[in-house]
Motif scaffolding. Sequence first.
Motif, short mmCIF file in Angstrom:
data_model
loop_
_atom_site.label_atom_id
_atom_site.label_comp_id
_atom_site.label_asym_id
_atom_site.label_seq_id
_atom_site.Cartn_x
_atom_site.Cartn_y
_atom_site.Cartn_z
N ALA A 41 -6.81 -51.30 1.50
CA ALA A 41 -5.88 -52.41 1.74
C ALA A 41 -4.62 -51.23 1.21
O ALA A 41 -3.06 -51.66 2.17
CB ALA A 41 -5.78 -53.36 0.10
N ALA A 42 -5.02 -50.53 0.23
CA ALA A 42 -3.85 -49.91 0.45
C ALA A 42 -3.11 -48.71 1.68
O ALA A 42 -1.55 -48.77 1.61
CB ALA A 42 -4.46 -48.35 -0.45
N ARG A 43 -4.11 -49.21 2.75
CA ARG A 43 -3.57 -48.08 4.07
C ARG A 43 -2.88 -49.40 5.08
O ARG A 43 -2.79 -49.21 6.21
CB ARG A 43 -4.48 -47.64 4.49
N LYS A 54 2.09 -54.66 4.68
CA LYS A 54 2.45 -55.10 3.39
C LYS A 54 1.96 -56.35 3.63
O LYS A 54 1.67 -57.53 2.25
CB LYS A 54 4.68 -55.50 3.48
N ARG A 112 -1.42 -56.18 1.42
CA ARG A 112 -1.50 -55.30 0.50
C ARG A 112 -0.61 -56.83 -0.41
O ARG A 112 -1.24 -57.18 -1.59
CB ARG A 112 0.50 -54.57 0.10
N LYS A 113 0.71 -57.30 0.23
CA LYS A 113 0.38 -58.91 -0.74
C LYS A 113 -0.69 -60.03 -1.32
O LYS A 113 -0.73 -60.56 -2.32
CB LYS A 113 1.67 -59.85 -0.25
N PHE A 121 -4.11 -59.13 -1.42
CA PHE A 121 -4.32 -58.82 -2.59
C PHE A 121 -4.18 -58.66 -3.57
O PHE A 121 -4.49 -59.00 -4.33
CB PHE A 121 -4.57 -56.76 -2.57
N ALA A 122 -2.34 -58.28 -4.25
CA ALA A 122 -2.08 -58.89 -5.16
C ALA A 122 -1.91 -59.70 -6.08
O ALA A 122 -2.66 -60.03 -6.60
CB ALA A 122 -0.38 -57.96 -5.04
#
Lengths: 192, 192
Positions: free
Chosen positions: B114-116, B119, B122-123, B125-126
């Motif tokens: 996810a970090a890689r 956006k 990553r959103k 995941f947030a």
Amino acid sequence: MRVSREKAAEHRDRIIDAAGALFRAKGFGGIGVADIMKAADLTHGGFYGHFASKEDLVAQASRRTMARAAANWTKLVEAAPDSPYAALLAHYLSPKHRDDPGKGCAFAALGNDAARSGKVVRKAFAEGLAPLIEILAQSIPGKSKAARRRKAVAAMATLVGALTLARAVEGMPLSDEMLEAAHRELAAAARV
Amino acid sequence: MRVSREKAAEHRDRIIDAAGALFRAKGFGGIGVADIMKAADLTHGGFYGHFASKEDLVAQASRRTMARAAANWTKLVEAAPDSPYAALLAHYLSPKHRDDPGKGCAFAALGNDAARSGKVVRKAFAEGLAPLIEILAQSIPGKSKAARRRKAVAAMATLVGALTLARAVEGMPLSDEMLEAAHRELAAAARV
DNA sequence: ATTATCTATAGATCTATAGATAATGC
DNA sequence: ATTATCTATAGATCTATAGATAATGC
């Protein structure tokens, strides 16, 4: 275009260093042999004179990265003899560390990749993790040796988890909160 | 071989479910579209009728996986009304969870990926992480709301880090020790 | 939705060569 | 110092794979 043994050894070194940074930044599968060689200012074809395979490089780069981490932790601890644990926490849980995975902790950058890798790589990770836990155990306050060990293992989990999650949600408010909460809770637990 | 809208929706569902498990087991880059379709009993070519790209599927599968996790945590908490936090710890830090990433926590399986990612992922995941922290905050003992929140965020880091590391060193004694130490320390901190 | 196909990429191998290293000879 | 050999590297190439698209069929 032949090169001296010394030069060849230096090239090998450069390849491992370049790989160490690029793997952490992009993952084992996220960067190719050709790009690693380019970063080391060499051409693709030369790679297999130095390494048996990409996985071979993965294992060697991981070992070097983790050995350097242990050396770095030791230096940090020795530089702060009256608050070694606080020094480790501040260093590890900083936004700077979060924002530059290529120079940071291999476990927070590659833990998932390691879990999916072969035994050689996983063994390298296990052998790299042990010294970090040892350093933590010696820095952390605690009643007994067993208690310090247990706290150190759990603290290692908190550090790696906080950094991993802070990166996974990078850019959102939760990311800073993650680093700060882990920092405060670990520091508080050490005072008990 | 055309199919009714209902069937098509069911196919789409199967693709997302298969992807949810395979991504967690092998990583976003470790499994291909063709294999995901095969797991859903469909052919490769049909994929792009359902999704714009592989990344689109990554985001959708992640969202579903994390929504199910929140539902599962809620169920666990409601089934143990007098010790919800202990129930969550025991469930999360079990060897069974460690040994079957394909059915487990997306953050412990895919945090690095996810970090890689872009956006959108990553959103996702947030937005998937927030409810889990909320559930933890409501289950965890603590003096103030702020203290419970902080403890919950740090506990989430410990859980994810412990599982990630336990998997990275799977097969070695350190793996079990990691789960046990995290379990004991988190339970102890909740008693303070 | 299936089947076939396209295109790009990546790990790995092959060949030739520059030039370092080793063996030889004085 | 000369000659022979060895080897690290460059550059080209091979093969497999994977994401994506196009043609076909019901």
